[in-house]
Write a protein that holds these residues in place. Structure first.
Motif, PDB file in Angstrom:
ATOM      1  N   HIS A   1      46.252  37.773  41.386  1.00 29.99           N
ATOM      2  CA  HIS A   1      46.264  39.147  41.896  1.00 29.99           C
ATOM      3  C   HIS A   1      45.212  39.356  42.989  1.00 29.99           C
ATOM      4  O   HIS A   1      45.486  39.943  44.032  1.00 29.99           O
ATOM      5  CB  HIS A   1      46.023  40.126  40.744  1.00 29.99           C
ATOM      6  CG  HIS A   1      46.031  41.556  41.186  1.00 29.99           C
ATOM      7  ND1 HIS A   1      45.236  42.525  40.618  1.00 29.99           N
ATOM      8  CD2 HIS A   1      46.735  42.201  42.164  1.00 29.99           C
ATOM      9  CE1 HIS A   1      45.433  43.687  41.217  1.00 29.99           C
ATOM     10  NE2 HIS A   1      46.344  43.521  42.146  1.00 29.99           N
ATOM     11  N   HIS A   2      43.998  38.866  42.751  1.00 29.71           N
ATOM     12  CA  HIS A   2      42.940  38.912  43.762  1.00 29.71           C
ATOM     13  C   HIS A   2      42.523  37.476  44.069  1.00 29.71           C
ATOM     14  O   HIS A   2      41.364  37.098  43.897  1.00 29.71           O
ATOM     15  CB  HIS A   2      41.737  39.712  43.257  1.00 29.71           C
ATOM     16  CG  HIS A   2      42.050  41.139  42.958  1.00 29.71           C
ATOM     17  ND1 HIS A   2      42.496  42.037  43.911  1.00 29.71           N
ATOM     18  CD2 HIS A   2      41.991  41.846  41.792  1.00 29.71           C
ATOM     19  CE1 HIS A   2      42.688  43.215  43.348  1.00 29.71           C
ATOM     20  NE2 HIS A   2      42.402  43.128  42.071  1.00 29.71           N
TER      21      HIS A   2
ATOM     22  N   SER B   1      34.097  35.702  39.944  1.00 28.03           N
ATOM     23  CA  SER B   1      35.074  34.829  40.607  1.00 28.03           C
ATOM     24  C   SER B   1      35.277  33.520  39.854  1.00 28.03           C
ATOM     25  O   SER B   1      34.360  33.003  39.210  1.00 28.03           O
ATOM     26  CB  SER B   1      34.622  34.531  42.039  1.00 28.03           C
ATOM     27  OG  SER B   1      34.642  35.696  42.826  1.00 28.03           O
TER      28      SER B   1
ATOM     29  N   ARG C   1      46.354  37.396  36.536  1.00 30.69           N
ATOM     30  CA  ARG C   1      44.966  37.787  36.759  1.00 30.69           C
ATOM     31  C   ARG C   1      44.270  36.896  37.777  1.00 30.69           C
ATOM     32  O   ARG C   1      43.403  37.354  38.525  1.00 30.69           O
ATOM     33  CB  ARG C   1      44.200  37.796  35.429  1.00 30.69           C
ATOM     34  CG  ARG C   1      44.527  39.010  34.574  1.00 30.69           C
ATOM     35  CD  ARG C   1      44.156  38.796  33.113  1.00 30.69           C
ATOM     36  NE  ARG C   1      44.372  40.002  32.316  1.00 30.69           N
ATOM     37  CZ  ARG C   1      45.549  40.444  31.933  1.00 30.69           C
ATOM     38  NH1 ARG C   1      46.650  39.770  32.267  1.00 30.69           N
ATOM     39  NH2 ARG C   1      45.662  41.550  31.217  1.00 30.69           N
TER      40      ARG C   1
ATOM     41  N   ALA D   1      33.686  39.953  46.801  1.00 33.91           N
ATOM     42  CA  ALA D   1      34.885  40.773  46.555  1.00 33.91           C
ATOM     43  C   ALA D   1      35.525  40.471  45.204  1.00 33.91           C
ATOM     44  O   ALA D   1      36.580  41.024  44.881  1.00 33.91           O
ATOM     45  CB  ALA D   1      35.906  40.548  47.671  1.00 33.91           C
ATOM     46  N   HIS D   2      34.889  39.588  44.410  1.00 32.73           N
ATOM     47  CA  HIS D   2      35.391  39.215  43.074  1.00 32.73           C
ATOM     48  C   HIS D   2      36.797  38.638  43.146  1.00 32.73           C
ATOM     49  O   HIS D   2      37.668  38.959  42.322  1.00 32.73           O
ATOM     50  CB  HIS D   2      35.355  40.417  42.124  1.00 32.73           C
ATOM     51  CG  HIS D   2      34.048  41.149  42.116  1.00 32.73           C
ATOM     52  ND1 HIS D   2      32.840  40.503  41.914  1.00 32.73           N
ATOM     53  CD2 HIS D   2      33.751  42.462  42.308  1.00 32.73           C
ATOM     54  CE1 HIS D   2      31.862  41.387  41.962  1.00 32.73           C
ATOM     55  NE2 HIS D   2      32.382  42.579  42.215  1.00 32.73           N
ATOM     56  N   ARG D   3      37.024  37.776  44.120  1.00 33.93           N
ATOM     57  CA  ARG D   3      38.319  37.130  44.281  1.00 33.93           C
ATOM     58  C   ARG D   3      38.282  35.717  43.701  1.00 33.93           C
ATOM     59  O   ARG D   3      37.206  35.184  43.388  1.00 33.93           O
ATOM     60  CB  ARG D   3      38.710  37.086  45.762  1.00 33.93           C
ATOM     61  CG  ARG D   3      38.966  38.466  46.362  1.00 33.93           C
ATOM     62  CD  ARG D   3      39.388  38.367  47.812  1.00 33.93           C
ATOM     63  NE  ARG D   3      40.617  37.603  47.988  1.00 33.93           N
ATOM     64  CZ  ARG D   3      41.848  38.102  47.815  1.00 33.93           C
ATOM     65  NH1 ARG D   3      42.001  39.371  47.491  1.00 33.93           N
ATOM     66  NH2 ARG D   3      42.912  37.352  47.975  1.00 33.93           N
ATOM     67  N   ASN D   4      39.464  35.111  43.572  1.00 36.99           N
ATOM     68  CA  ASN D   4      39.597  33.779  42.999  1.00 36.99           C
ATOM     69  C   ASN D   4      40.183  32.807  44.018  1.00 36.99           C
ATOM     70  O   ASN D   4      40.723  33.214  45.053  1.00 36.99           O
ATOM     71  CB  ASN D   4      40.497  33.822  41.764  1.00 36.99           C
ATOM     72  CG  ASN D   4      39.987  34.781  40.708  1.00 36.99           C
ATOM     73  OD1 ASN D   4      38.805  34.774  40.379  1.00 36.99           O
ATOM     74  ND2 ASN D   4      40.871  35.620  40.190  1.00 36.99           N
TER      75      ASN D   4
ATOM     76  N   ARG E   1      36.524  38.133  33.358  1.00 35.37           N
ATOM     77  CA  ARG E   1      36.036  37.949  34.722  1.00 35.37           C
ATOM     78  C   ARG E   1      36.903  38.663  35.759  1.00 35.37           C
ATOM     79  O   ARG E   1      36.503  38.788  36.914  1.00 35.37           O
ATOM     80  CB  ARG E   1      35.967  36.450  35.052  1.00 35.37           C
ATOM     81  CG  ARG E   1      34.979  35.683  34.184  1.00 35.37           C
ATOM     82  CD  ARG E   1      34.868  34.218  34.612  1.00 35.37           C
ATOM     83  NE  ARG E   1      34.208  34.090  35.900  1.00 35.37           N
ATOM     84  CZ  ARG E   1      32.870  34.080  36.060  1.00 35.37           C
ATOM     85  NH1 ARG E   1      32.067  34.213  35.024  1.00 35.37           N
ATOM     86  NH2 ARG E   1      32.345  33.939  37.266  1.00 35.37           N
ATOM     87  N   TYR E   2      38.059  39.115  35.343  1.00 32.21           N
ATOM     88  CA  TYR E   2      39.009  39.758  36.256  1.00 32.21           C
ATOM     89  C   TYR E   2      38.379  40.966  36.949  1.00 32.21           C
ATOM     90  O   TYR E   2      37.886  41.887  36.313  1.00 32.21           O
ATOM     91  CB  TYR E   2      40.253  40.180  35.462  1.00 32.21           C
ATOM     92  CG  TYR E   2      41.311  40.906  36.257  1.00 32.21           C
ATOM     93  CD1 TYR E   2      41.945  40.298  37.331  1.00 32.21           C
ATOM     94  CD2 TYR E   2      41.679  42.205  35.918  1.00 32.21           C
ATOM     95  CE1 TYR E   2      42.933  40.974  38.055  1.00 32.21           C
ATOM     96  CE2 TYR E   2      42.661  42.882  36.622  1.00 32.21           C
ATOM     97  CZ  TYR E   2      43.276  42.260  37.698  1.00 32.21           C
ATOM     98  OH  TYR E   2      44.246  42.928  38.417  1.00 32.21           O
ATOM     99  N   GLU E   3      38.368  40.912  38.272  1.00 36.89           N
ATOM    100  CA  GLU E   3      37.823  41.967  39.139  1.00 36.89           C
ATOM    101  C   GLU E   3      36.325  42.192  38.937  1.00 36.89           C
ATOM    102  O   GLU E   3      35.782  43.206  39.364  1.00 36.89           O
ATOM    103  CB  GLU E   3      38.589  43.288  38.942  1.00 36.89           C
ATOM    104  CG  GLU E   3      40.051  43.202  39.380  1.00 36.89           C
ATOM    105  CD  GLU E   3      40.773  44.532  39.318  1.00 36.89           C
ATOM    106  OE1 GLU E   3      40.426  45.360  38.440  1.00 36.89           O
ATOM    107  OE2 GLU E   3      41.671  44.750  40.158  1.00 36.89           O
ATOM    108  N   ARG E   4      35.635  41.234  38.287  1.00 39.02           N
ATOM    109  CA  ARG E   4      34.190  41.348  38.076  1.00 39.02           C
ATOM    110  C   ARG E   4      33.442  40.116  38.556  1.00 39.02           C
ATOM    111  O   ARG E   4      32.332  40.224  39.073  1.00 39.02           O
ATOM    112  CB  ARG E   4      33.897  41.571  36.587  1.00 39.02           C
ATOM    113  CG  ARG E   4      34.455  42.869  36.019  1.00 39.02           C
ATOM    114  CD  ARG E   4      34.088  43.022  34.539  1.00 39.02           C
ATOM    115  NE  ARG E   4      32.645  42.996  34.341  1.00 39.02           N
ATOM    116  CZ  ARG E   4      31.982  41.965  33.843  1.00 39.02           C
ATOM    117  NH1 ARG E   4      32.625  40.847  33.492  1.00 39.02           N
ATOM    118  NH2 ARG E   4      30.677  42.022  33.675  1.00 39.02           N
TER     119      ARG E   4
END
Length: 246
Positions: free
Chosen positions: A222-223, A191, A219, A95-98, A186-189
């Motif tokens: 947010h996710h 992790s 950034r 899900a490209h989360r952190n 790397r944001y939204e792409r």
């Protein structure tokens, strides 16, 4: 040439080393061709998975190998264990989360970070472990050498970047701008999972520019999921017990 040497030659050519090593032995255990073939392919798949994990772990460059099973959650009773362990299925990467682990030194943040990376290597993800200081020194060196964009592309191949010890050393404007570029790319792409000893309101101690600090936090969060660690350093606690026993 008889069929056996031809078979072995083809197995070597196809790099089916597990099939090559086991096809004679497995033949004695199976009278039907389909179970026999299925067994050999399962052996090959298992061997390739094992080799892949070994290769990904070596490429990640962990300072030490840690597992989540060896982490003592009793030392962090306020840490939401179930929620944290949900990240070990790898879905947050898909899900490209952190993931941000925040708290004072010596509470096990780096242990969790390494254990997470190891678990993701076992799930087939490409992982890289670095300290914040090491990462920024490499980014600055790449900029000076004119290879910065090439280095960013190299890092873009990494599914999960593990950044340890953000906040232990303040950085200059050049370094923090490079870190901001990396986080933005790397944001939204892809992790990022990182550890920091500073709460977000004190990240201005790391970033000389408040706007950059705010943009990086935005950034990452947010996710992302944030887990706070608290209490006395495990190392200091162990040292205190040793002194008393002595």
């Amino acid at each position: 040439m008889t069929s056996e040497p031809v078979l072995e030659l083809n197995l070597r050519g196809l790099h089916l080393s597990a099939v090559l090593a086991n096809y004679k032995h497995a033949l004695a255990d199976h009278s039907e061709p389909l179970p026999y073939l299925s067994h050999l392919i399962a052996l090959e798949s298992s061997k390739r998975h094992e080799n892949g994990v070994r290769s990904r772990v070596a490429a990640a460059r962990f300072p030490t190998i840690k597992t989540i099973e060896s982490f003592d959650f009793a030392l962090q009773p306020e840490l939401p264990k179930t929620k944290l362990l949900e990240h070990f299925d790898g879905q947050f990467i898909a899900a490209h989360r952190n993931l941000i682990l925040s708290g004072p030194p010596g509470l096990g943040k780096s242990h969790i970070l390494s254990a997470l990376g190891l678990a993701m290597c076992m799930r087939g993800y490409r992982v890289a472990f670095t300290t914040a200081a090491e990462l920024l020194m490499k980014l600055i060196a790449a900029k000076k050498n004119g290879t910065l964009q090439r280095y960013y592309k190299l890092l873009d191949r990494i599914d999960l970047m593990l950044i340890d010890e953000l906040g232990y050393i303040p950085f200059d404007r050049e370094a923090t701008d490079l870190l901001f570029q990396l986080v933005s790319q790397r944001y939204e792409r892809r992790s990022i999972a990182l550890t920091t000893n500073l709460p977000f309101e004190k990240w201005t101690q790391i970033f000389p520019d408040e706007m950059t600090a705010t943009a990086v936090i935005d950034r990452l969060v947010h996710h992302g999921s944030v887990f706070g660690f608290s209490g006395q350093s495990h190392r200091l606690r162990t040292r205190g017990k040793s002194s008393k026993n002595g």
